[in-house]
Structures are given as C-alpha cells and as structure tokens.
Motif scaffolding. Sequence first.
Motif, PDB file in Angstrom:
ATOM      1  N   LEU A 170       0.829  -1.206   0.000  1.00  0.00           N
ATOM      2  CA  LEU A 170       0.000   0.000   0.000  1.00  0.00           C
ATOM      3  C   LEU A 170       0.865   1.259   0.000  1.00  0.00           C
ATOM      4  O   LEU A 170       0.533   2.259  -0.640  1.00  0.00           O
ATOM      5  N   ALA A 171       1.979   1.184   0.712  1.00  0.00           N
ATOM      6  CA  ALA A 171       2.874   2.343   0.745  1.00  0.00           C
ATOM      7  C   ALA A 171       3.448   2.620  -0.640  1.00  0.00           C
ATOM      8  O   ALA A 171       3.520   3.779  -1.080  1.00  0.00           O
ATOM      9  N   PRO A 190       2.006   8.323  -7.325  1.00  0.00           N
ATOM     10  CA  PRO A 190       1.875   9.628  -7.997  1.00  0.00           C
ATOM     11  C   PRO A 190       3.180  10.414  -8.029  1.00  0.00           C
ATOM     12  O   PRO A 190       3.430  11.142  -8.989  1.00  0.00           O
ATOM     13  N   PHE A 191       4.000  10.245  -6.996  1.00  0.00           N
ATOM     14  CA  PHE A 191       5.270  10.981  -6.989  1.00  0.00           C
ATOM     15  C   PHE A 191       6.253  10.389  -7.979  1.00  0.00           C
ATOM     16  O   PHE A 191       6.972  11.101  -8.670  1.00  0.00           O
ATOM     17  N   VAL A 192       6.258   9.061  -8.030  1.00  0.00           N
ATOM     18  CA  VAL A 192       7.159   8.394  -8.976  1.00  0.00           C
ATOM     19  C   VAL A 192       6.794   8.756 -10.405  1.00  0.00           C
ATOM     20  O   VAL A 192       7.646   9.036 -11.242  1.00  0.00           O
ATOM     21  N   THR A 193       5.463   8.759 -10.671  1.00  0.00           N
ATOM     22  CA  THR A 193       5.057   8.999 -12.056  1.00  0.00           C
ATOM     23  C   THR A 193       5.226  10.451 -12.470  1.00  0.00           C
ATOM     24  O   THR A 193       5.178  10.767 -13.650  1.00  0.00           O
ATOM     25  N   GLU A 194       5.403  11.347 -11.499  1.00  0.00           N
ATOM     26  CA  GLU A 194       5.733  12.729 -11.848  1.00  0.00           C
ATOM     27  C   GLU A 194       7.042  12.743 -12.611  1.00  0.00           C
ATOM     28  O   GLU A 194       7.246  13.521 -13.541  1.00  0.00           O
ATOM     29  N   ILE A 195       7.959  11.849 -12.175  1.00  0.00           N
ATOM     30  CA  ILE A 195       9.296  11.805 -12.764  1.00  0.00           C
ATOM     31  C   ILE A 195       9.295  10.969 -14.038  1.00  0.00           C
ATOM     32  O   ILE A 195       9.869  11.345 -15.044  1.00  0.00           O
ATOM     33  N   LEU A 211     -17.843  15.381  -3.221  1.00  0.00           N
ATOM     34  CA  LEU A 211     -17.986  15.085  -1.794  1.00  0.00           C
ATOM     35  C   LEU A 211     -17.690  16.343  -1.004  1.00  0.00           C
ATOM     36  O   LEU A 211     -16.567  16.850  -1.040  1.00  0.00           O
ATOM     37  N   PHE A 212     -18.698  16.834  -0.291  1.00  0.00           N
ATOM     38  CA  PHE A 212     -18.540  18.065   0.498  1.00  0.00           C
ATOM     39  C   PHE A 212     -17.878  19.173  -0.326  1.00  0.00           C
ATOM     40  O   PHE A 212     -17.004  19.884   0.142  1.00  0.00           O
ATOM     41  N   GLY A 213     -18.312  19.284  -1.585  1.00  0.00           N
ATOM     42  CA  GLY A 213     -17.787  20.353  -2.428  1.00  0.00           C
ATOM     43  C   GLY A 213     -16.410  20.086  -3.003  1.00  0.00           C
ATOM     44  O   GLY A 213     -15.890  20.874  -3.775  1.00  0.00           O
ATOM     45  N   GLN A 214     -15.816  18.946  -2.647  1.00  0.00           N
ATOM     46  CA  GLN A 214     -14.485  18.645  -3.178  1.00  0.00           C
ATOM     47  C   GLN A 214     -14.589  17.622  -4.298  1.00  0.00           C
ATOM     48  O   GLN A 214     -15.331  16.667  -4.191  1.00  0.00           O
ATOM     49  N   ASN A 215     -13.808  17.828  -5.342  1.00  0.00           N
ATOM     50  CA  ASN A 215     -13.825  16.885  -6.461  1.00  0.00           C
ATOM     51  C   ASN A 215     -12.918  15.700  -6.200  1.00  0.00           C
ATOM     52  O   ASN A 215     -12.028  15.401  -6.983  1.00  0.00           O
ATOM     53  N   VAL A 216     -13.155  15.018  -5.079  1.00  0.00           N
ATOM     54  CA  VAL A 216     -12.233  13.932  -4.739  1.00  0.00           C
ATOM     55  C   VAL A 216     -12.385  12.712  -5.640  1.00  0.00           C
ATOM     56  O   VAL A 216     -11.570  11.807  -5.606  1.00  0.00           O
ATOM     57  N   PHE A 217     -13.490  12.691  -6.416  1.00  0.00           N
ATOM     58  CA  PHE A 217     -13.645  11.535  -7.268  1.00  0.00           C
ATOM     59  C   PHE A 217     -13.409  11.869  -8.723  1.00  0.00           C
ATOM     60  O   PHE A 217     -13.740  11.121  -9.607  1.00  0.00           O
ATOM     61  N   LEU A 218     -12.851  13.033  -8.948  1.00  0.00           N
ATOM     62  CA  LEU A 218     -12.560  13.409 -10.316  1.00  0.00           C
ATOM     63  C   LEU A 218     -11.321  12.667 -10.768  1.00  0.00           C
ATOM     64  O   LEU A 218     -10.347  12.562 -10.037  1.00  0.00           O
ATOM     65  N   ALA A 219     -11.373  12.166 -11.990  1.00  0.00           N
ATOM     66  CA  ALA A 219     -10.247  11.388 -12.496  1.00  0.00           C
ATOM     67  C   ALA A 219      -8.967  12.181 -12.363  1.00  0.00           C
ATOM     68  O   ALA A 219      -8.903  13.339 -12.733  1.00  0.00           O
ATOM     69  N   GLY A 220      -7.936  11.540 -11.836  1.00  0.00           N
ATOM     70  CA  GLY A 220      -6.691  12.272 -11.567  1.00  0.00           C
ATOM     71  C   GLY A 220      -6.240  11.939 -10.168  1.00  0.00           C
ATOM     72  O   GLY A 220      -6.615  10.922  -9.612  1.00  0.00           O
ATOM     73  N   SER A 221      -5.426  12.784  -9.561  1.00  0.00           N
ATOM     74  CA  SER A 221      -4.851  12.416  -8.263  1.00  0.00           C
ATOM     75  C   SER A 221      -5.909  12.389  -7.163  1.00  0.00           C
ATOM     76  O   SER A 221      -5.781  11.681  -6.185  1.00  0.00           O
ATOM     77  N   PHE A 236      -7.265   9.047  -7.295  1.00  0.00           N
ATOM     78  CA  PHE A 236      -6.237   8.088  -6.915  1.00  0.00           C
ATOM     79  C   PHE A 236      -6.195   7.910  -5.405  1.00  0.00           C
ATOM     80  O   PHE A 236      -6.215   6.796  -4.891  1.00  0.00           O
ATOM     81  N   TYR A 237      -6.177   9.021  -4.694  1.00  0.00           N
ATOM     82  CA  TYR A 237      -6.074   8.892  -3.236  1.00  0.00           C
ATOM     83  C   TYR A 237      -7.370   8.407  -2.611  1.00  0.00           C
ATOM     84  O   TYR A 237      -7.347   7.638  -1.640  1.00  0.00           O
ATOM     85  N   SER A 238      -8.508   8.828  -3.175  1.00  0.00           N
ATOM     86  CA  SER A 238      -9.772   8.296  -2.663  1.00  0.00           C
ATOM     87  C   SER A 238      -9.792   6.787  -2.808  1.00  0.00           C
ATOM     88  O   SER A 238     -10.191   6.063  -1.895  1.00  0.00           O
ATOM     89  N   THR A 239      -9.372   6.316  -3.984  1.00  0.00           N
ATOM     90  CA  THR A 239      -9.362   4.868  -4.219  1.00  0.00           C
ATOM     91  C   THR A 239      -8.378   4.173  -3.291  1.00  0.00           C
ATOM     92  O   THR A 239      -8.678   3.106  -2.749  1.00  0.00           O
ATOM     93  N   LEU A 240      -7.214   4.765  -3.110  1.00  0.00           N
ATOM     94  CA  LEU A 240      -6.215   4.137  -2.255  1.00  0.00           C
ATOM     95  C   LEU A 240      -6.743   3.994  -0.830  1.00  0.00           C
ATOM     96  O   LEU A 240      -6.577   2.965  -0.185  1.00  0.00           O
ATOM     97  N   ILE A 241      -7.423   5.044  -0.360  1.00  0.00           N
ATOM     98  CA  ILE A 241      -7.974   4.983   0.992  1.00  0.00           C
ATOM     99  C   ILE A 241      -9.014   3.872   1.084  1.00  0.00           C
ATOM    100  O   ILE A 241      -9.009   3.063   2.017  1.00  0.00           O
ATOM    101  N   ILE A 242      -9.901   3.809   0.085  1.00  0.00           N
ATOM    102  CA  ILE A 242     -10.929   2.770   0.104  1.00  0.00           C
ATOM    103  C   ILE A 242     -10.290   1.389   0.010  1.00  0.00           C
ATOM    104  O   ILE A 242     -10.719   0.442   0.685  1.00  0.00           O
TER     105      ILE A 242
END
Lengths: 329, 308, 384
Positions: free
Chosen positions: A29-30, A36-41, A165-175, A178-184
């Motif tokens: 999981l780590a 996302p950081f690796v793929t930045e590079i 979710l609460f006004g945040q686009n946490v499920f919008l494709a992109g990072s 990614f983090y929403s999915t990782l948490i789930i």
Amino acid sequence: MRELSVAGAETLSGKQRIDRSLLIGICILAVLALTPFVTEIAGGNYVLNLVLKAMILAIAAVSLDLLIGHGGLVSFGHAAFLGLGSYVTGIALTEGITNALPVLGLVLLICGLFALITGAISLRTSGVYFIMITLAFGQMLFFSLSSLSSYGGDDGLTLWDSPVLFGQNVFLAGSGLFYSTLIILALTWFFVGRLSVSRFGRVLRAGKENPVRVGTMGFDIFHYRLIAYVIAGLLAGVAGFLTACHAEFISPSTAAWQNSGNLIIMVVLGGMGTRNGALLGAIFVVLIEESLSLITHEWKLIFGPLLVFIVLFAKGGLVSLITRPGGRA
Amino acid sequence: MTFTLLLIQILNGAQYGVLLFLIAAGLTLVFGVMGFINLAHGVQYMIGAYLTFMFLSITGNFFVALLLGLITALVLGLALEVLIFRHLYDRDHLDQVLATFGIILFVNEAVKVIWGPGTLTIPTPEILSASLQLTDNLLYPVYRLSLIVVGIIVAAGLYLIVTKTRVGMLIRAGATNADMVSALGVNIRRLFTIVFGFGAMLAGFAGALAAPVFTIEPGMGDDLLIVAFVVIIIGGIGSIRGAFIAALLVGLIDTLGRTLATDAMNLIFDASAANQIGPSLASMLIYIFMAAVLFFRPQGLFPARGAV
Amino acid sequence: MKKLICALGTLLLATTARAEDLKIGLVVTLSGPPAVLGKQIEDAFKLAVDDMGGKVGGLDTELFVVDSELKPDVALTRVKGLLERDEVDFVVGTVFSNVLGAIFKPVTRSETFLISPNAGPSTLAGKNCSPYFFSTSYQNNQNFEVLGQHAQEQGIKSVFMMAPNYQAGRDAMNGFKKYYKGEITNEVFTPLGHKDFSAEIAQMSTSDAEALFTFMPGGMGVRFVKQFRDAGLADKMKFLSAFTVDEATLPAQKDAALGFFGATTWAPNLDLPQSEAFVAAFEGKYGYIPGGFAMQAYDAALLIDSAVRAVGGDLSDKDALRKALEAADFQSLRGKFSFNNNHFPVQDFYLLRVAQRDDGKYWTEIDTKVFEDYTDSFASECKM
C-alpha cells in the motif's frame, strides 16, 4: 480449547506469522501511495491510470477473496456487482444527483439488495452448482443492463459529471480519485483481513472445510455465508462506483462473465485465502497484461502459458513466491 | 405460430440439442469421473473444426479430413492430458479453472495467428448436400438431419459402452468413487487418460460436424462451453443419459423460447417494449431453467450416483 | 524475460516528442473475428501513409497501432497511453460504437482530434457532438435508412426484419423504418454471435414477406447467408442488408451471397480514377479486395494530410486545425465529400449488389444511387 479447534493451525504460531503478512501488505500500500510521486518523474498519467485501474479491481478482488478464499464459495457472477455499482452511479449522475453521499448510498442500497436476494437463493447450493447459479445471475444482470436503451444499451453511456464530496472533487479522475481509491482499498484490505481472523472468519473457513461439523457445533453456516456474500457485494459495488468515476463511462461489459472470470484469476493467481493474495493478483494481472500488450498484439500467446506455469509450479499463488512455504501471507 | 412452424422449430431445437449433447458428453464424463473442470473443452471443439478445415484443403474429401482431424484432435487432447492436466487432478477446482483458462487464451490466439481472425467456411460433403422440401417455402438440408441421426447414434453408442462394457463399468465406478476403484487394482491413471482422450475426441467431432453449418472462427467454442456446462448441471454431472435429455431440453427451450418470447411479450407490453424485453428474456431462458432445476433438484435430473 | 523488463521500462519512460513529427494513434479491434475489420482499417491507413512517402501533411509521421480488443476498459487504458505516453496529435478510431464511447471523453478533453473511420453513434452526431470529433464514415443509422428508402421506392409490400440484439441492431431497425411504410411482418432480434438461424429462417419461410431486411455483421453474416441460401429462401425473398455481405465476409460467403443487396457510400467498382487506383494498390499490396472500412480509413488519412498541410504543420493552433479539418479539402475516394455542422460527412449513398469478378473473386458493385448529398437525422440536435 474449542475456539482453537475451530480456528485451525494457522493462528497457533500466532503473532509472528500474521505480523509478517501485515507488513507485506502495508508495504504494498505504501508503494501504491508513492506512485503519484514516482510517475511525476517517469511514466506520467499513463502509469498512474494503470495503477488506479489495478487498485479498483483489487478492491473487487479482495471482496471476492472473502467468498472464495475464506468461504469456499466460488462466485462466477461477482462482476455483476461491479456493473451494478457503476450503473447506479452512472444513472444517478446522468439524472442530476452529483453529491457523492447519496450516490454511494444508492450504490450500497441497491448492491446490498441484489446481494441479499441472489445470495439467499444461490447459497442454497454449493460447489459447482453455486458457480453456475452465480454465473446465471450475473448473466441476467448483464442482459438487463444491455437492454437499457435509454442509458445507451451496450453502446454504453458517457458520464459528463463526477461525484462531489462536500464540495471537493475527490472523485474526479486524476490524483483526487487516486487517493480516494487508495484509501478505500486500504480500508477494504484491512477490514477483510480483520474479518478473516475474527470469529466470523474462522466460522466461515470452518464451513469451507466441513459444513456439517460446523452445523453440529451450533453455527448456522448459511447465515454466516449470506452475511459474507452481502459484504462482498457491497464492497464490489463500491469498486463499481469507482470504476464509473475512473472511466467516466459505463458499459454493460463491466458485468459480463468474462470480467467475473478475470476477478477469479486475480484471486487464485495471487493466492486464495491469504491476506495479500487478491491485492497482489490484481496488480500483477493488470500490469502484466498491459506490459505484454506493448511487446506484441498477440500477447495472449505468452500470458496463457504463463498462467499454466504459475498454477503448476507456484502452488498457493504469487504470495507463496514471496514468503517461506507454510507461511500465511 | 402455426402448427407447421412449431414442428419445424421442434426439429431445429432437436438438432441444436444434439450438437450440445456431443459437446456435453465429453465434459460430463471428465467432470464426473475425474472431478476435473475442463474449461479447455471448448477449444477442443474448436480445434476439431480447424483441423478438419486444414485436412480438407489438403485431401479434398470431407470424410477423410474428418477422420484425420479426429485422430489429430485425439493426439492433441492426450498430449494436453499428459503434459498439464494430469498434474491437476488432485488440485483445487480453481487451479484447474485457472490452468484451463490459460490454455483457452493460448489456443484461441494461436488459431488466430495460424488461420487468421476471419470466419472460415467449409462446404457440406457432396453426399449429404441435398435438401428436403419441408414446406412450399422451406428447404431443410439433409446434412442437418444427418447431424441429428449421428448424434442419436453416438448417444446410443455411448450409453451402450458405459452400461454394457467393462470399461464403461469402470467409468461409472470411477465416477462414484475413484479411490476405491484404484484400491481394487485398476490402473486409474490409464482410465483417466482414456476418458479424457475420448472426451476430447467427442468435442473435436462435434466441432468438425458443426463446421459446414456453423462456420469456423476463433473463440467459436467458448459460448457453447457455457451452455454445455448448463446442460451437464441440469442433466446431472457424470450422467450420459442426463446429458442427452438435458441437451435436448435446452436445445428445445432455447429455440422455441427465442421464437415465442417476443410473441409472449407482445401480449403484455406494446410492440416496442416487447421487442426490447423479448430477446433479452429469450437469452436468459436457459439460465432461468437451470436455476429452477437447481432449486428443486440440486443434483440434476439424472444424477450419476448409481445410474448413468 | 529481458523483453518483459524492457516493456515494463517503457511503461515508466515518458517519450519526448520531436516538434517536427506527426504522431497518429490508431485504435481498432485486432482480436477475435472482428479483427478483419480492424485489419482493413490498419492496412488502408498504412497504405495511405506509404503513398504519402511516410509524411502525412508534410511531416514525418509515426503511427501507433493499438488493439481495443473490443473491450471498452482495455481501449480506455490503451488510448490514455497514446495520449499521455506517446503524445499523439490525432487519434483515429474506432470500429465499434461502444469502444468509441469509452474513449470519446478522454480524447476530446485532451484537445486531441478524434477521427472515426467507422463508428458513428447517434449521440456523437447529435447532442454530444464535439468540436474535436470528426467522422469520415457515416452516421450508424444512415445505411439502414438507404435500404428503407429503396424498399419504399420499389413498392415492396412486406418486409421481414432481423438484426442482432445490441445497440447497432436497434439502430438498424429504426433506420430502416424511417422511410419504409409498408408492412413489417416480423421484427426479430437474435443474440450477438448467433450461430444457428434455423429457427429464424423457419419464421421467415412462413411469413410470406416479399423481402428480408437484415443486419448481420461478421461471422453472423457468413453463417446466415449460407443457411438462408441452403434453405431455398434466396429465390423467395429479396435480400436487403447492410454490413452483411461486404468485402470482409464475401471471401467466406462466396456463391451463396451472389445477387444479394447491400447499402453504403462506396463500392470497390466505383468509376472514379482515385478509387480505382486505391483498389488496385490495396489489392496489390495486401492480396485482398478492400471494403468500405478500408476506404474510410484511407480518407481519414487524406483528411489529416489536407488539414496539417493547410496549417503549415503548426499543430498547436487547434482552432486553425479544426477549420482546416472542417474544410475537408481533399479528394475523397468516394468523390463528393464535405462535412455537415456536426462533423459528419455529407455524401451520396448507393444500393450495392454482390457480384463475381472476372478473376473469380467476389465483391460488391454499385447498383443504384439512392441518396445524393445525404445528411444524418441527428445533425439538428448538435449545437455546433
């Protein structure tokens, strides 16, 4: 003493073995969290999307492992929950419900009901009959989704909005996604892991070995199995929700039996009934399929024999390759 | 629907059923005797068709090509058994599913590479290329009738082998209790190989027979495989008689259902809704039938235990 | 093993684009029986690039061919690879509408032009039309509308209709019924991949319909035509079809399809110099007769070439590029060609007839022109 006899040999040597598999899981999981950081590079959005796809399928695979690995129930219709979850999401978004909470609520409600009804019927059978009847239900759902002309039928439906979710686009494709999915995924993995070492999980596994004996000990195995089936259905439904968010497109092919087969492959390949098997299996299958397809269009010529090889020589799946034999990874 | 149409549809359903039986027979024997889930049975069906195609283009004679194709299919089936399947009999069903699935992937891709992805046709053999004038408007090819006849002969032959011969007795005994049979000194390994090879040959035979009517293409066996599983579940695993009757039932229900479903829906819904629901319902019919059978009689209509 | 590591490495490395290059991603089905269609498109597009000396629009062209496997989720992953890893300037695809639907949003959102050499679902012609989407083929319903119009014009009194039970099949039924006002004896939907048409053929024989309208693509067409002919119905009912008897299926159908009718925008025997040259070159290079799919792919290459030339190779000005694409300033293989407001073609439609060439091969020939400068029924819903 009786508790231990139900538990089986694995937990006798206790903490050390379990901690090791927990550690491996957390490592995986780590690594995922760092992607996302690796793929930045290197690799960019392409690799990020691939890993995201793997994680969503991993959620479904882990939920399936609860049934296959721990319950001994091979469901050949598990992709139905993926499809149902994605369609409930897609239809809700198209009809104007963009708040994530009611959408998720609907997903859980409908998938839960479907799991309850089909589970109650299917669990009256066992073994290969159970496989066939879950396949039948999966097919019925697939045909039903294909006949929804107003939502594209089998052409599928493009989703123009994304859940908020609460006004945040946490499920919008992109990072965000990614983090929403990782948490789930992390929560799912942890939850199923805890469930499997709990009393519930031990009764389930005992029922897999010898349902008659469990019955005589006073446990209603049907009850336990149905609960497991519904839990698995709910989790896979959430994976379906994430699928819709990721692809921004819903299609009946998500619920097809070939997809159910794909999930089974991930679970078995990774190692059934183990803590990290389904997780590893999903990541492996997605990455290998994509890598091989970069080498040649006829990648199945390589992948097919690879599967046979792993079955013949890596008994216990991929996890058996990274642990000592006899360990419960 | 007129009476003539009904009769013709029954004939069509019987023909589909017979083809299903040829595929299901090998599947039910292998599963019943060896407890082995062979998903690759569908590609064995496909290989029979492709091999017949290949030998036909070399020899020009359908029956010679059929014979050569069968022998090659048998050899390939035995090779698969010795190299891979033999090691999986003691393994979990799921490992078998995974391995046979890998074989499906490989063989489907291989035939595409060798023969191309397009659909191939082979002509019906000269002797059987006539047609019967069934009604003023309809010709029924003699070849299709011969399929029904062949299927019945094979079914009868299998039934006789399994009930009246020693090998058949061993097969029935193996289906009931393989360990006991082995303990009685029978070479169970050799029995398994015979059963498997024979099953593979039956599947290849079905593929070759079906090819002139149903054409040849990669993946042609996969859909039929699912239906074959439905058939053996309904019929009872390990039972030849069950496979035959279930195959006929499934063939009839599927054919008649397809014809009647939309008409039935027209009674309840308006035309456009009926056109949407009818075909989907028709596709689900055999699964609904299977679910119903499993509900009332979970071991199938003619379970192998004791009977055939 | 080394190749595997290399591939995994390729996954990680972002390619850097040379500014002079033109990169085109081709997304088609190369798996399973429908691969014949994907191959036609791939072959034709590669022929076009070759004919242009490897330079489309005057720029060195790199072509990335990707297999959608007819799976929306697979296509999505691979197209995202094209967009992000390979950084293509154009995406050309797809064969099938469900795959197109899956890749539509990611491609158009990245402001990459999406050119379809075949699939043309009504949503993309109508309310979901996009400034970044162009079609060099047709709108899915049109070929079927041609047949309905023809049947109506010819005074055919009764028609038996049959199509597979999926969205394109439903489009087929609706398309035919647009202009045909005679009696429809049956509207039958078969499962996709159907093998045994004996039940449906029996229904046809008792329906007394004058003509049959059908849409049976790929292997279904091969099987159905043979079974239809064997049942003796070819002399009793006029065979009106689309995508059922075409260059993809005729090599297998052979004599069984002779005299049957199809409908589309072009046939390999079209009497135009550029078309004849294309057919000869294609057959010479690949050994089989090209069908409509190949023609549409070749035209897609010509379209891109003309547009890139018009902007002088500067691909960064998307608006200028779009205007150049909309101008459609190229000589189409089918003759007259221009774009409607929804970026779908305005073109002629013909009734085709299956015939055998002198050298024994089978192809379709133009029978009659049914529509001139025909537009699709969904253009008014498009806000462009």
